[in-house]
Design an enzyme around this catalytic site. Sequence first.
Site, PDB file in Angstrom:
ATOM      1  N   LYS A  17     -25.698 -56.136  -7.353  1.00 33.21           N
ATOM      2  CA  LYS A  17     -25.172 -55.042  -6.524  1.00 33.21           C
ATOM      3  C   LYS A  17     -24.336 -54.115  -7.412  1.00 33.21           C
ATOM      4  O   LYS A  17     -24.902 -53.312  -8.161  1.00 33.21           O
ATOM      5  CB  LYS A  17     -24.353 -55.621  -5.369  1.00 33.21           C
ATOM      6  CG  LYS A  17     -25.200 -56.231  -4.245  1.00 33.21           C
ATOM      7  CD  LYS A  17     -25.754 -57.573  -4.573  1.00 33.21           C
ATOM      8  CE  LYS A  17     -26.237 -58.323  -3.354  1.00 33.21           C
ATOM      9  NZ  LYS A  17     -26.820 -59.636  -3.712  1.00 33.21           N
ATOM     10  N   PHE A  59     -33.937 -66.116   8.563  1.00 35.25           N
ATOM     11  CA  PHE A  59     -34.303 -64.692   8.621  1.00 35.25           C
ATOM     12  C   PHE A  59     -35.265 -64.289   7.514  1.00 35.25           C
ATOM     13  O   PHE A  59     -36.045 -63.365   7.672  1.00 35.25           O
ATOM     14  CB  PHE A  59     -33.024 -63.836   8.547  1.00 35.25           C
ATOM     15  CG  PHE A  59     -32.165 -64.190   7.372  1.00 35.25           C
ATOM     16  CD1 PHE A  59     -32.341 -63.562   6.156  1.00 35.25           C
ATOM     17  CD2 PHE A  59     -31.203 -65.194   7.468  1.00 35.25           C
ATOM     18  CE1 PHE A  59     -31.582 -63.928   5.058  1.00 35.25           C
ATOM     19  CE2 PHE A  59     -30.437 -65.561   6.369  1.00 35.25           C
ATOM     20  CZ  PHE A  59     -30.634 -64.920   5.163  1.00 35.25           C
ATOM     21  N   TYR A 115     -31.355 -69.855 -27.546  1.00 37.31           N
ATOM     22  CA  TYR A 115     -31.086 -70.781 -26.438  1.00 37.31           C
ATOM     23  C   TYR A 115     -29.589 -70.938 -26.234  1.00 37.31           C
ATOM     24  O   TYR A 115     -29.106 -70.987 -25.094  1.00 37.31           O
ATOM     25  CB  TYR A 115     -31.714 -72.156 -26.710  1.00 37.31           C
ATOM     26  CG  TYR A 115     -31.585 -73.061 -25.508  1.00 37.31           C
ATOM     27  CD1 TYR A 115     -32.547 -73.030 -24.496  1.00 37.31           C
ATOM     28  CD2 TYR A 115     -30.490 -73.906 -25.366  1.00 37.31           C
ATOM     29  CE1 TYR A 115     -32.405 -73.826 -23.376  1.00 37.31           C
ATOM     30  CE2 TYR A 115     -30.348 -74.698 -24.243  1.00 37.31           C
ATOM     31  CZ  TYR A 115     -31.310 -74.662 -23.249  1.00 37.31           C
ATOM     32  OH  TYR A 115     -31.177 -75.440 -22.127  1.00 37.31           O
ATOM     33  N   ASP A 169     -15.321 -63.224  -3.249  1.00 35.08           N
ATOM     34  CA  ASP A 169     -16.704 -62.792  -3.443  1.00 35.08           C
ATOM     35  C   ASP A 169     -16.624 -61.363  -3.969  1.00 35.08           C
ATOM     36  O   ASP A 169     -16.352 -60.421  -3.218  1.00 35.08           O
ATOM     37  CB  ASP A 169     -17.500 -62.867  -2.141  1.00 35.08           C
ATOM     38  CG  ASP A 169     -18.966 -62.494  -2.355  1.00 35.08           C
ATOM     39  OD1 ASP A 169     -19.258 -61.758  -3.318  1.00 35.08           O
ATOM     40  OD2 ASP A 169     -19.810 -62.910  -1.547  1.00 35.08           O
ATOM     41  N   PHE A 203     -20.994 -64.885   5.078  1.00 33.42           N
ATOM     42  CA  PHE A 203     -22.208 -64.335   4.507  1.00 33.42           C
ATOM     43  C   PHE A 203     -23.223 -65.476   4.453  1.00 33.42           C
ATOM     44  O   PHE A 203     -22.861 -66.627   4.205  1.00 33.42           O
ATOM     45  CB  PHE A 203     -22.005 -63.700   3.122  1.00 33.42           C
ATOM     46  CG  PHE A 203     -23.257 -63.019   2.678  1.00 33.42           C
ATOM     47  CD1 PHE A 203     -23.679 -61.852   3.312  1.00 33.42           C
ATOM     48  CD2 PHE A 203     -24.076 -63.567   1.703  1.00 33.42           C
ATOM     49  CE1 PHE A 203     -24.885 -61.246   2.971  1.00 33.42           C
ATOM     50  CE2 PHE A 203     -25.280 -62.961   1.365  1.00 33.42           C
ATOM     51  CZ  PHE A 203     -25.688 -61.803   1.995  1.00 33.42           C
ATOM     52  N   THR A 204     -24.494 -65.142   4.675  1.00 33.10           N
ATOM     53  CA  THR A 204     -25.542 -66.159   4.880  1.00 33.10           C
ATOM     54  C   THR A 204     -25.570 -67.222   3.773  1.00 33.10           C
ATOM     55  O   THR A 204     -25.425 -68.411   4.048  1.00 33.10           O
ATOM     56  CB  THR A 204     -26.902 -65.462   4.966  1.00 33.10           C
ATOM     57  OG1 THR A 204     -27.061 -64.635   3.813  1.00 33.10           O
ATOM     58  CG2 THR A 204     -27.009 -64.608   6.222  1.00 33.10           C
ATOM     59  N   ARG A 221     -29.651 -57.816  10.914  1.00 31.97           N
ATOM     60  CA  ARG A 221     -28.401 -58.527  10.666  1.00 31.97           C
ATOM     61  C   ARG A 221     -27.785 -58.846  12.024  1.00 31.97           C
ATOM     62  O   ARG A 221     -26.847 -58.224  12.485  1.00 31.97           O
ATOM     63  CB  ARG A 221     -27.416 -57.680   9.831  1.00 31.97           C
ATOM     64  CG  ARG A 221     -27.853 -57.420   8.423  1.00 31.97           C
ATOM     65  CD  ARG A 221     -27.606 -58.549   7.433  1.00 31.97           C
ATOM     66  NE  ARG A 221     -28.596 -59.586   7.404  1.00 31.97           N
ATOM     67  CZ  ARG A 221     -28.654 -60.513   6.425  1.00 31.97           C
ATOM     68  NH1 ARG A 221     -27.810 -60.488   5.409  1.00 31.97           N
ATOM     69  NH2 ARG A 221     -29.549 -61.474   6.471  1.00 31.97           N
TER      70      ARG A 221
END
Length: 471
Positions: free
Chosen positions: A270, A461, A86, A227, A138-139, A394
């Site tokens: 990514k 979306f 943990y 980011d 970005f969303t 998009r």
Amino acid sequence: MAFDRPTERDGGTVTDTGWFEPYKIKTVERIPITTRQQRATALDAAGWNTFLLRSEDVTIDLLTDSGTSAMSDRQWAALMVGDEAYAGSRNFYRLEETVRRYYGYRHMVPTHQGRGAEHIVSELLIAEGDVVPGNMYFTTTRLHQELAGGTFVDVIGDDAHDPANRDPFKGNVDLDKLEKVLAGEARVPYVSVAATVNMAGGQPISLENLHAVRELADRHGAKVILDATRAVENAFFIKEREPGQQDRSIEEILLETCSYSDGCTMSGKKDSLVNIGGWLCVNDDDLAAQAKNLCVVYEGLHTYGGLAGRDMEAMAVGIEESVDLDHIRARILQVRELGEQLQAAGVPIVEPIGGHAVFLDAKRIYPHIPQDAFPAQRLAAEIFLDSGTRTMERGNVSAGRDPATGANRHPALELVRLTIPRRVYTSRHLAAVARSVGDVAARAADTPGLEMVYEPEYLRFFQARFRPLAG
Ligand code: P61
């Protein structure tokens, strides 16, 4: 053809010869091959939204490169050395050390994925009424900034809003626009900079521009938060295109990229080649303590952040693999190959071809469909009907509504994204996709738009449903 890397030969550039995958395939997964009738039934059941399709109905899945990449044998082996304690798992320390080494920040807090990091950073830094400038929204990033009380202001260069503009660094911040925001009335806690810029088409930002953003932010007492989700892909573009960068390694460029920011958010799904995971970084000790404290509220203890120990270990190995030039070169050039095939078939796409995806210009493919009848959503549906290839809208649907006015945002870019998972599909898969998209574009004149019949409140979306308009 010699099998050495082109940069290792005199006068070569990193992208000037044929490429091939720097791996061989050890495990395969059967993909479904369906009939048009099956696809039509599946699309109806999914409300004409590719996010609502079942993956068992999808033949080639280009919805996203997020969490869909193939792990290496070394990563699978890493899962077996997961330390599922943990607190204080050894995999946490390994990840911390790896992130420090390749990204250069002092403190790392793991999160379940990128938006977990965005949530914590936004809540830490943004106060009600703040303005957050950035190189295109970005969303999830913008939503977390808004939920924390901020307003996002787009300060990307105008080039980025024009799909046909071939600027090599279309992700760059327009420094005049940024300066105006920084000098304005509202407080600016930080500049939100993405490398690469997803919604602009996977477009890179240059080191020179990042450096200038840093200086400008310093003059106005604002932080810079990167980011870093696709910063390795960005580093490849810098090596390829930015004057003076050709002989530097991806590692060096990545470290310099991060050095212009005070911290970052990261979706490890990514660049870092894992199916789940993310982190945030900051250099400031106090901020790090606060971030760790919010981590225990929303994600889990600050030494696991919602991840299993094995996930952190696989991500550490993925980070090491991600900066390998052979890997990143093949990744970018595979995407480019698909884009070039589409161009050869006469399909209008966003140029230059970006890092993680090829973006179709739905406005040019369906000029007769008004933006409020969702041309890109329709195009994604038609591509699925034609070949079982899943892509992502998009455009108008993704951009959502202005929270202040409730009006649809009508972005300049109305695109369909063909996103390439890393190390998953072969050239023949992608050639088949290019043929299908070419066929769909050739039938464009007969295709009507869609009407939205269900619209959820946040990130619509993902779950919205549609109905085809009469042709
Ligand atoms: C994607 F349709 N991207 O591109 P999380 N920053 C950046 C991302 O690309 C990103 C996140 C932060 C996804 C998944 C996705 O509107 C959508 O790990 C540059 O997904 O939480 C994610 O990282 C968030 C798809 C996200 C979407 C939002 O496919």
